[in-house]
Every structure is written in C-alpha cells, then in structure tokens.
Write an enzyme that holds these catalytic residues in place. Structure first.
Site, PDB file in Angstrom:
ATOM      1  N   ASP A  34       0.825  -1.224   0.000  1.00 28.84           N
ATOM      2  CA  ASP A  34       0.000   0.000   0.000  1.00 28.84           C
ATOM      3  C   ASP A  34       0.853   1.265   0.000  1.00 28.84           C
ATOM      4  O   ASP A  34       0.332   2.386   0.082  1.00 28.84           O
ATOM      5  CB  ASP A  34      -0.947   0.010   1.206  1.00 28.84           C
ATOM      6  CG  ASP A  34      -0.201  -0.018   2.540  1.00 28.84           C
ATOM      7  OD1 ASP A  34       1.056  -0.047   2.525  1.00 28.84           O
ATOM      8  OD2 ASP A  34      -0.860  -0.020   3.587  1.00 28.84           O
ATOM      9  N   GLU A  36       3.132   2.115   2.295  1.00 24.47           N
ATOM     10  CA  GLU A  36       3.694   2.462   3.611  1.00 24.47           C
ATOM     11  C   GLU A  36       5.110   1.905   3.739  1.00 24.47           C
ATOM     12  O   GLU A  36       5.447   0.888   3.121  1.00 24.47           O
ATOM     13  CB  GLU A  36       2.795   1.920   4.735  1.00 24.47           C
ATOM     14  CG  GLU A  36       1.492   2.686   4.837  1.00 24.47           C
ATOM     15  CD  GLU A  36       0.657   2.282   6.042  1.00 24.47           C
ATOM     16  OE1 GLU A  36       1.035   1.344   6.767  1.00 24.47           O
ATOM     17  OE2 GLU A  36      -0.404   2.912   6.239  1.00 24.47           O
ATOM     18  N   ARG A  87      12.359  25.960   1.814  1.00 25.36           N
ATOM     19  CA  ARG A  87      11.981  27.231   1.161  1.00 25.36           C
ATOM     20  C   ARG A  87      10.609  27.728   1.608  1.00 25.36           C
ATOM     21  O   ARG A  87      10.277  28.882   1.396  1.00 25.36           O
ATOM     22  CB  ARG A  87      12.042  27.088  -0.368  1.00 25.36           C
ATOM     23  CG  ARG A  87      13.474  27.095  -0.892  1.00 25.36           C
ATOM     24  CD  ARG A  87      13.542  26.783  -2.361  1.00 25.36           C
ATOM     25  NE  ARG A  87      13.201  25.388  -2.612  1.00 25.36           N
ATOM     26  CZ  ARG A  87      13.102  24.831  -3.815  1.00 25.36           C
ATOM     27  NH1 ARG A  87      13.307  25.563  -4.888  1.00 25.36           N
ATOM     28  NH2 ARG A  87      12.805  23.559  -3.953  1.00 25.36           N
ATOM     29  N   GLN A  88       9.801  26.847   2.219  1.00 22.98           N
ATOM     30  CA  GLN A  88       8.529  27.299   2.803  1.00 22.98           C
ATOM     31  C   GLN A  88       8.829  27.629   4.267  1.00 22.98           C
ATOM     32  O   GLN A  88       8.434  26.927   5.190  1.00 22.98           O
ATOM     33  CB  GLN A  88       7.462  26.192   2.672  1.00 22.98           C
ATOM     34  CG  GLN A  88       6.067  26.605   3.136  1.00 22.98           C
ATOM     35  CD  GLN A  88       5.347  27.565   2.197  1.00 22.98           C
ATOM     36  OE1 GLN A  88       5.473  27.465   0.985  1.00 22.98           O
ATOM     37  NE2 GLN A  88       4.602  28.516   2.751  1.00 22.98           N
ATOM     38  N   HIS A 118      18.328  26.601   3.680  1.00 22.89           N
ATOM     39  CA  HIS A 118      17.950  27.756   2.855  1.00 22.89           C
ATOM     40  C   HIS A 118      17.904  29.058   3.643  1.00 22.89           C
ATOM     41  O   HIS A 118      18.378  30.092   3.180  1.00 22.89           O
ATOM     42  CB  HIS A 118      16.607  27.478   2.181  1.00 22.89           C
ATOM     43  CG  HIS A 118      16.200  28.562   1.257  1.00 22.89           C
ATOM     44  ND1 HIS A 118      16.890  28.830   0.091  1.00 22.89           N
ATOM     45  CD2 HIS A 118      15.215  29.478   1.336  1.00 22.89           C
ATOM     46  CE1 HIS A 118      16.329  29.852  -0.504  1.00 22.89           C
ATOM     47  NE2 HIS A 118      15.320  30.268   0.225  1.00 22.89           N
ATOM     48  N   ASP A 161      21.544  35.783  -7.483  1.00 20.78           N
ATOM     49  CA  ASP A 161      20.680  36.789  -6.837  1.00 20.78           C
ATOM     50  C   ASP A 161      21.280  37.168  -5.489  1.00 20.78           C
ATOM     51  O   ASP A 161      22.277  36.584  -5.050  1.00 20.78           O
ATOM     52  CB  ASP A 161      19.237  36.261  -6.672  1.00 20.78           C
ATOM     53  CG  ASP A 161      19.215  34.903  -5.978  1.00 20.78           C
ATOM     54  OD1 ASP A 161      19.999  34.698  -5.030  1.00 20.78           O
ATOM     55  OD2 ASP A 161      18.418  34.045  -6.388  1.00 20.78           O
ATOM     56  N   LYS A 184      19.377  43.353 -11.257  1.00 16.02           N
ATOM     57  CA  LYS A 184      18.442  43.863 -12.269  1.00 16.02           C
ATOM     58  C   LYS A 184      18.446  45.385 -12.201  1.00 16.02           C
ATOM     59  O   LYS A 184      18.284  45.958 -11.127  1.00 16.02           O
ATOM     60  CB  LYS A 184      17.017  43.402 -11.955  1.00 16.02           C
ATOM     61  CG  LYS A 184      16.721  42.017 -12.368  1.00 16.02           C
ATOM     62  CD  LYS A 184      15.249  41.724 -12.117  1.00 16.02           C
ATOM     63  CE  LYS A 184      15.042  40.217 -12.165  1.00 16.02           C
ATOM     64  NZ  LYS A 184      13.770  39.787 -11.649  1.00 16.02           N
ATOM     65  N   ARG A 186      16.445  48.655 -13.833  1.00 20.73           N
ATOM     66  CA  ARG A 186      15.346  49.076 -14.705  1.00 20.73           C
ATOM     67  C   ARG A 186      15.782  50.280 -15.526  1.00 20.73           C
ATOM     68  O   ARG A 186      16.146  51.317 -14.990  1.00 20.73           O
ATOM     69  CB  ARG A 186      14.100  49.396 -13.874  1.00 20.73           C
ATOM     70  CG  ARG A 186      12.906  49.772 -14.718  1.00 20.73           C
ATOM     71  CD  ARG A 186      11.595  49.622 -13.974  1.00 20.73           C
ATOM     72  NE  ARG A 186      11.232  48.250 -13.678  1.00 20.73           N
ATOM     73  CZ  ARG A 186      10.752  47.394 -14.572  1.00 20.73           C
ATOM     74  NH1 ARG A 186      10.567  47.761 -15.833  1.00 20.73           N
ATOM     75  NH2 ARG A 186      10.436  46.166 -14.221  1.00 20.73           N
ATOM     76  N   ASP A 210      24.989  28.553  -6.315  1.00 15.47           N
ATOM     77  CA  ASP A 210      23.731  28.753  -5.586  1.00 15.47           C
ATOM     78  C   ASP A 210      23.592  27.659  -4.535  1.00 15.47           C
ATOM     79  O   ASP A 210      24.290  26.651  -4.603  1.00 15.47           O
ATOM     80  CB  ASP A 210      22.549  28.719  -6.567  1.00 15.47           C
ATOM     81  CG  ASP A 210      21.350  29.524  -6.070  1.00 15.47           C
ATOM     82  OD1 ASP A 210      21.349  29.954  -4.895  1.00 15.47           O
ATOM     83  OD2 ASP A 210      20.406  29.726  -6.857  1.00 15.47           O
TER      84      ASP A 210
HETATM   85  C1  R5P Z   1      16.043  30.286  -4.201  1.00 12.44           C
HETATM   86  O1  R5P Z   1      15.748  30.946  -3.250  1.00 12.44           O
HETATM   87  C2  R5P Z   1      17.149  29.283  -4.193  1.00 12.44           C
HETATM   88  O2  R5P Z   1      18.310  29.826  -3.628  1.00 12.44           O
HETATM   89  C3  R5P Z   1      17.452  28.816  -5.585  1.00 12.44           C
HETATM   90  O3  R5P Z   1      17.906  29.912  -6.355  1.00 12.44           O
HETATM   91  C4  R5P Z   1      16.209  28.272  -6.225  1.00 12.44           C
HETATM   92  O4  R5P Z   1      15.551  27.418  -5.348  1.00 12.44           O
HETATM   93  C5  R5P Z   1      16.543  27.522  -7.489  1.00 12.44           C
HETATM   94  O5  R5P Z   1      15.356  27.014  -8.000  1.00 12.44           O
HETATM   95  P1  R5P Z   1      15.222  26.649  -9.523  1.00 12.44           P
HETATM   96  O6  R5P Z   1      16.365  25.727  -9.862  1.00 12.44           O
HETATM   97  O7  R5P Z   1      13.888  25.962  -9.614  1.00 12.44           O
HETATM   98  O8  R5P Z   1      15.252  27.899 -10.317  1.00 12.44           O
END
Ligand code: R5P
Length: 285
Positions: A34, A36, A87-88, A118, A161, A184, A186, A210
């Site tokens: 099942d 489990e 991430r949550q 994270h 980032d 980024k 603008r 990353d």
């Molecule tokens: C974001 O906050 C994490 O540091 C990674 O940049 C992110 O989780 C990467 O996700 P993905 O490979 O789906 O772009």
C-alpha cells in the site's frame, strides 16, 4: 556511537563512517504494497546513535521519523544534509503552513545538524531534548577548494541573486577568486537589464554558485545571460542538487560547461563530499 544511514544518504553516511571511524549499523528497509514504509535496525546500538538522512522526498521524511523512533532510547544526533521544504520558511499567503517549522517540530532528538539550510531561521524551530540549538554547517570551503582544483585561468564566481551572496563570497574566499552578483537594473518602464554588478565577464570562466538547483530555471536564465555577455565558459556549482523535472536538460540546453554539486543529495554530479564538514560539526559539541 553507531551510524544509522537513512535510505537517501547511504553513500554519504558511509563516507562519514570512514571519516569518524564509527561503525555503520545495519538497517533493513522495505515498502508495503500500500506504499507504507517499514524499517528495522538490525544491529545492537550502544547508547549513542547518529542518523544521517536527507529529506528530498516525502518518503524520506517518514524514514527519518521512523529511524528517530526506532533509536529513541539513545542519545540521538541527527544530520539532515538536505532539509526539504526549507523554502517554505514563512507564511507567504494567509492560511499557509510554515512547512519547514512543521517538519522541524516533529523531530525528537538531542542534536540536529543541517548543511546550508535555505534560511537559518529554520534552526529556531527545532526543540531539542538536550536544549542545544540546531547547527547549520556551510560547505562553502569544500566547494571553494574543489573549484580551485579545477585550475581556471581567469575565474569569476557569480551569485544569481542577492540570496546567495554570502555563500558565493565564502566560496570565492576559499578559492581565492573574485566574485560578483547579478542585479536587475530598470532602464525604462519596459526594459530591465540583468548584469553582474561590478565585473565584466568578457572571456572569463564564470561559475554560477547557488545553494540549490531545483528546476534549473534560475541557473538556465543566468547561463544564457552570461554567455551573451561574453563569458568564455559558464559552469554551475551548488550545494544541493535537487534536479527536479528536466533540470539537467535545461542546463545543458542553455550551454553550461559543467555541473558540480555536493553529496547532500546523491546524484551523478555529486563530486564534492560534505563528510569532512559533518565530522567537524559533530566535534562542535
Ligand atoms: C532560491 O531561493 C534558491 O536559492 C534557488 O535559487 C532556487 O531554489 C533555485 O530554484 P530553480 O532551480 O527551480 O530555479
């Protein structure tokens, strides 16, 4: 102390056993019809146990909880090299759970060690029996040393980032290389330019670093961009190779030169081991 290797961290647990000269206990795993899960620690424990188990899938979370319960009579040290759901880590919308907190609260142990979680706010959610605080270990030095061994001529580490800047800076320090971050700008209401903040990438061997690669979308966008700006080669390095969906295809399609990762999640790309880091972390008590 005996080491209990969870199903998702068998190679890494074996490497930690070698580093620490501790024995690996035999654990039997199976899945019922099942769906489990069942496990049984088939060796005698000696009062202290170290569980190593990344929680990449939901089943991995269950296996971790089962190992904790089966070894609950011991002084329990737990290493979760990749802590899923990290991430949550906050409520982004009303009504959402803080999933990282929900999982952390379900863990009953004396010590917990994570690797490049994270967000370090997750550490506060573990309520440990020994009243210690959960520890976050950083594999930046391991990654920097590995990258230095790749003997690039003109390397530049890039953070995709602001979130990964500390990791990239620490990795660059260990590698003795320069680093930058993509930002980024603008230009007008219609136009946004993304480029490294300070350094020209022309003819450089760029390594985008990353904490994790999941779908590969973040990295794929950055690879294309840096190549279009003249980078000679673009490599990617991460701590946690989640690689969901067709992440690898996406990365190679974007023109990546190589993909390297640690063994917090055991993948073909896991060329760096965090075993020495875990050994150091365990000595920190
Ligand atoms: C974001 O906050 C994490 O540091 C990674 O940049 C992110 O989780 C990467 O996700 P993905 O490979 O789906 O772009």
């Amino acid at each position: 102390m005996k080491i209990l290797a969870g199903p998702s961290s068998q190679f890494l647990a074996s490497r930690v056993a070698k580093e620490t000269k501790c024995d690996l206990a035999l654990v039997e795993f199976k899945k019922f019809p099942d769906g489990e899960l069942y496990l049984r620690i088939a060796d005698e424990l000696d009062g202290e146990a170290l569980i190593i188990q990344s929680t990449v899938t939901n089943d991995d979370v269950i296996s971790l909880l089962q190992l904790i319960d089966a070894a609950s009579d011991c002084y329990l040290r737990i290493v979760i090299p990749y802590f899923g759901y990290a991430r949550q880590d906050k409520q982004f919308k009303p009504g959402e759970p803080i999933s990282a907190r929900a999982i952390a609260r379900s863990i009953d142990a004396d010590e917990v060690h994570l690797v490049n979680v994270h967000d370090t706010s997750t550490l506060d959610h573990f309520k440990l029996r020994s009243k210690r605080k959960a520890i976050n270990l950083s594999a930046a030095r391991i990654m920097g040393n590995h990258l230095r061994g790749m003997r690039f001529e003109s390397p530049l580490l890039v953070s995709p980032d602001e979130g990964a800047v500390q990791l990239v800076q620490d990795t660059a320090d260990a590698m003795k290389a320069e680093f930058d971050v993509l930002v980024k700008t603008r230009v007008s209401s219609e136009q946004v330019i993304i480029q490294p903040k300070h350094v020209d990438v022309d003819r450089k061997e760029v390594v985008i670093v990353d904490d994790m690669i999941s779908t590969g979308g973040t990295m794929a966008g950055a690879i294309k961009l840096l190549k279009s700006q003249g980078a000679r080669e673009v490599h990617v390095a991460c701590i946690h190779p989640v690689f969901s969906q067709n992440a690898r295809l996406l990365l190679y399609h974007s023109g990546v030169e190589s993909i390297i990762a640690t063994d917090t999640i055991e993948r073909a790309e896991s060329v760096m081991s965090v075993a020495p880091l875990i050994k150091e972390g365990l000595q920190m008590r």
